[in-house]
Design a protein around this motif. Structure first.
Motif, PDB file in Angstrom:
ATOM      1  N   GLU A   1       7.050  -2.560  -8.916  1.00 19.31           N
ATOM      2  CA  GLU A   1       7.851  -1.489  -8.320  1.00 19.31           C
ATOM      3  C   GLU A   1       7.321  -0.102  -8.659  1.00 19.31           C
ATOM      4  O   GLU A   1       7.385   0.814  -7.830  1.00 19.31           O
ATOM      5  CB  GLU A   1       9.304  -1.617  -8.778  1.00 19.31           C
ATOM      6  CG  GLU A   1      10.006  -2.836  -8.203  1.00 19.31           C
ATOM      7  CD  GLU A   1      11.329  -3.149  -8.893  1.00 19.31           C
ATOM      8  OE1 GLU A   1      12.141  -3.878  -8.301  1.00 19.31           O
ATOM      9  OE2 GLU A   1      11.548  -2.671 -10.027  1.00 19.31           O
TER      10      GLU A   1
ATOM     11  N   GLY B   1      -3.660  -1.141  -4.125  1.00 21.01           N
ATOM     12  CA  GLY B   1      -2.358  -1.569  -4.615  1.00 21.01           C
ATOM     13  C   GLY B   1      -2.436  -2.889  -5.364  1.00 21.01           C
ATOM     14  O   GLY B   1      -3.509  -3.428  -5.632  1.00 21.01           O
TER      15      GLY B   1
ATOM     16  N   THR C   1      11.562  -4.618  -3.520  1.00 14.74           N
ATOM     17  CA  THR C   1      10.788  -3.550  -4.151  1.00 14.74           C
ATOM     18  C   THR C   1      10.565  -2.374  -3.200  1.00 14.74           C
ATOM     19  O   THR C   1      10.117  -1.307  -3.619  1.00 14.74           O
ATOM     20  CB  THR C   1       9.414  -4.059  -4.610  1.00 14.74           C
ATOM     21  OG1 THR C   1       8.631  -4.423  -3.462  1.00 14.74           O
ATOM     22  CG2 THR C   1       9.554  -5.248  -5.549  1.00 14.74           C
ATOM     23  N   ASN C   2      10.843  -2.609  -1.902  1.00 13.37           N
ATOM     24  CA  ASN C   2      10.621  -1.603  -0.853  1.00 13.37           C
ATOM     25  C   ASN C   2       9.147  -1.272  -0.655  1.00 13.37           C
ATOM     26  O   ASN C   2       8.815  -0.225  -0.078  1.00 13.37           O
ATOM     27  CB  ASN C   2      11.418  -0.325  -1.138  1.00 13.37           C
ATOM     28  CG  ASN C   2      12.915  -0.542  -1.042  1.00 13.37           C
ATOM     29  OD1 ASN C   2      13.391  -1.229  -0.137  1.00 13.37           O
ATOM     30  ND2 ASN C   2      13.667   0.016  -1.984  1.00 13.37           N
ATOM     31  N   LYS C   3       8.263  -2.144  -1.098  1.00 15.33           N
ATOM     32  CA  LYS C   3       6.845  -2.004  -0.801  1.00 15.33           C
ATOM     33  C   LYS C   3       6.573  -2.476   0.626  1.00 15.33           C
ATOM     34  O   LYS C   3       7.320  -3.295   1.175  1.00 15.33           O
ATOM     35  CB  LYS C   3       6.005  -2.846  -1.770  1.00 15.33           C
ATOM     36  CG  LYS C   3       6.086  -2.435  -3.226  1.00 15.33           C
ATOM     37  CD  LYS C   3       5.369  -1.134  -3.490  1.00 15.33           C
ATOM     38  CE  LYS C   3       5.347  -0.789  -4.965  1.00 15.33           C
ATOM     39  NZ  LYS C   3       4.681   0.515  -5.226  1.00 15.33           N
ATOM     40  N   LYS C   4       5.522  -1.954   1.219  1.00 17.69           N
ATOM     41  CA  LYS C   4       5.059  -2.481   2.500  1.00 17.69           C
ATOM     42  C   LYS C   4       4.240  -3.730   2.196  1.00 17.69           C
ATOM     43  O   LYS C   4       3.189  -3.660   1.559  1.00 17.69           O
ATOM     44  CB  LYS C   4       4.225  -1.433   3.235  1.00 17.69           C
ATOM     45  CG  LYS C   4       5.013  -0.196   3.633  1.00 17.69           C
ATOM     46  CD  LYS C   4       4.130   0.828   4.317  1.00 17.69           C
ATOM     47  CE  LYS C   4       4.931   2.076   4.691  1.00 17.69           C
ATOM     48  NZ  LYS C   4       4.082   3.120   5.324  1.00 17.69           N
TER      49      LYS C   4
ATOM     50  N   HIS D   1      -4.449   6.894   4.082  1.00 19.07           N
ATOM     51  CA  HIS D   1      -4.639   5.549   3.531  1.00 19.07           C
ATOM     52  C   HIS D   1      -6.122   5.282   3.288  1.00 19.07           C
ATOM     53  O   HIS D   1      -6.531   4.812   2.231  1.00 19.07           O
ATOM     54  CB  HIS D   1      -4.044   4.543   4.508  1.00 19.07           C
ATOM     55  CG  HIS D   1      -4.028   3.129   4.006  1.00 19.07           C
ATOM     56  ND1 HIS D   1      -3.254   2.166   4.582  1.00 19.07           N
ATOM     57  CD2 HIS D   1      -4.681   2.525   3.004  1.00 19.07           C
ATOM     58  CE1 HIS D   1      -3.435   1.017   3.954  1.00 19.07           C
ATOM     59  NE2 HIS D   1      -4.310   1.218   3.004  1.00 19.07           N
TER      60      HIS D   1
ATOM     61  N   GLU E   1       2.026   2.372  -2.145  1.00 18.34           N
ATOM     62  CA  GLU E   1       3.237   1.883  -1.496  1.00 18.34           C
ATOM     63  C   GLU E   1       3.087   0.509  -0.856  1.00 18.34           C
ATOM     64  O   GLU E   1       4.054  -0.035  -0.331  1.00 18.34           O
ATOM     65  CB  GLU E   1       3.686   2.882  -0.424  1.00 18.34           C
ATOM     66  CG  GLU E   1       2.693   3.075   0.709  1.00 18.34           C
ATOM     67  CD  GLU E   1       3.142   4.097   1.732  1.00 18.34           C
ATOM     68  OE1 GLU E   1       2.393   4.331   2.704  1.00 18.34           O
ATOM     69  OE2 GLU E   1       4.238   4.649   1.567  1.00 18.34           O
ATOM     70  N   GLU E   2       1.906  -0.063  -0.899  1.00 19.77           N
ATOM     71  CA  GLU E   2       1.667  -1.351  -0.259  1.00 19.77           C
ATOM     72  C   GLU E   2       1.306  -2.418  -1.283  1.00 19.77           C
ATOM     73  O   GLU E   2       0.799  -2.113  -2.370  1.00 19.77           O
ATOM     74  CB  GLU E   2       0.541  -1.226   0.770  1.00 19.77           C
ATOM     75  CG  GLU E   2       0.824  -0.196   1.850  1.00 19.77           C
ATOM     76  CD  GLU E   2      -0.350   0.031   2.768  1.00 19.77           C
ATOM     77  OE1 GLU E   2      -0.429   1.118   3.360  1.00 19.77           O
ATOM     78  OE2 GLU E   2      -1.216  -0.871   2.886  1.00 19.77           O
TER      79      GLU E   2
ATOM     80  N   SER F   1      -1.205   9.328   8.546  1.00 19.15           N
ATOM     81  CA  SER F   1      -0.906   8.256   7.603  1.00 19.15           C
ATOM     82  C   SER F   1      -2.075   7.304   7.445  1.00 19.15           C
ATOM     83  O   SER F   1      -2.395   6.880   6.343  1.00 19.15           O
ATOM     84  CB  SER F   1       0.340   7.483   8.057  1.00 19.15           C
ATOM     85  OG  SER F   1       0.129   6.907   9.328  1.00 19.15           O
TER      86      SER F   1
END
Length: 361
Positions: free
Chosen positions: A125, A161, A210-213, A24, A130-131, A20
């Motif tokens: 969103e 991001g 938004t479920n983003k990190k 990234h 993802e961040e 991961s």
């Protein structure tokens, strides 16, 4: 050369840290940045607006007082590559050397405010990365400076991001008298910061949905806005972290009050990092005003990575209270956002003093 060197060493450092982190890093190194680059800064603000001003992304539109409502939008910024990392040269003319506002994207003609808000959040969103970085500025920062700083952070961190700025009503009145009586500006900004907590709490709660990190990056008096809001959300949501990283830069916040809310803050985030300096003259002045110790002056706290940045500039004349945007801090933040532990990051060593780690050149 410096970035290439950092990337190479980062690969070595993270070789045993799992796919991961490697993926990234690959996403960041593969992102293409031209010599000048248009950065879109998303913002949410509780500043009052002057609807008679045509140029929306400006100090004349978003004022230094407010708290009567919120508005979201974005500004497209030219970020010049030909400058010192962390610097903010601003002006017309050469785009290779100066930050410039390219487009003002606030209102969408024909859309209601509610429709515009939905579209704003939809863009956050639907971003494939993802961040997200949420940045909250400090004392005496007007709207334009806040936007430019957010753009600079995104560019210098090579963050692929979205960067979402929360800009609260900070700044002075712009007069010569106001410059001489900075204490009055400080006191007005302090009231404004504390009055912005409910607004920021709502914003952060919506961002978490938004479920983003979320990497929450805060500077100076911005902690007066952020820390109590995060603590309250943590108590509402229980033990589940809603932040990936909580990064505290030169916090102008009472040390005793921080201790009282520390348990809830630890539950809010997967990791808390505190950059501090016992030589910060601005925090020394704040301590004199409040007659209490300031969090940014360096003390150890259980569960918090406390990093003393004092050695990166022996005199602190060039960095001072604004060290959060300097090259050494950005280098460390880059690695931090990759997920590296402090003991594995470049230019950090363990300490046995009033901090856990010391950042060095």
């Amino acid at each position: 050369m410096f970035r290439s060197f950092l990337f190479t060493l980062s690969f070595v450092l993270i070789s045993g840290c799992g796919p991961s982190v490697s993926e990234h890093l690959e996403k960041r190194t593969n992102s293409q940045y031209s010599s000048t680059y248009g950065i879109e800064v998303f913002f949410n603000t509780s500043r009052a607006v002057n609807p008679g001003t045509q140029v929306a992304c400006s100090n004349s539109y978003f004022l230094n007082f407010g708290n009567m409502g919120t508005q979201s939008g974005s500004c497209l910024i030219n970020v010049p590559a030909d400058r010192e990392i962390g610097s903010l040269p601003f002006g017309l003319g050469n785009k290779e050397k100066s930050f410039q506002f390219l487009e003002h994207r606030v209102a969408i003609q024909g859309k209601t405010k509610e429709e515009q808000e939905k579209l704003w959040w939809k863009r956050i969103e639907e971003d494939p990365f993802e961040e997200v970085i949420v940045f909250v500025h400090g004392f005496n920062v007007n709207f334009e400076e806040a936007i430019l700083r957010a753009a600079q952070l995104k560019y210098d961190l090579k963050f692929p991001g979205k960067v979402a700025l929360y800009t609260w009503p900070a700044g002075g009145d712009g007069s010569m008298l106001g410059t001489f009586f900075l204490k009055n500006t400080y006191e007005k900004n302090l009231i404004s910061a504390r009055s912005s907590r409910d607004s920021f709490k709502y914003f952060l709660k919506r961002m978490a949905a938004t479920n983003k990190k979320i990497h929450l990056l805060v500077h100076s008096m911005g902690h007066q806005v952020v820390l109590n809001s995060v603590s309250e959300l943590s108590k509402e949501w229980g033990d589940k972290p809603f932040l990936k990283e909580l990064v505290l830069n030169a916090p102008d916040y009472d040390t005793g009050e921080f201790i009282l809310i520390l348990d809830s803050l630890l539950k809010s985030s997967e990791r808390i990092t505190l950059y501090c300096s016992p030589g910060d003259s601005a925090l020394f002045a704040s301590a004199q005003i409040h007659q209490t110790g300031r969090l940014g002056a360096c003390s150890k706290f259980p569960g918090v990575d406390v990093v003393n940045v004092n050695p990166i500039d022996a005199s602190l004349l060039s960095l001072g209270h604004g060290y959060y945007s300097s090259r050494p801090i950005l280098t460390d933040l880059y690695q931090l956002f990759l997920g590296l532990g402090a003991e594995k990051r470049l230019f950090i060593r363990k300490s046995y003093g009033n901090e856990n780690y010391i950042l060095r050149n």
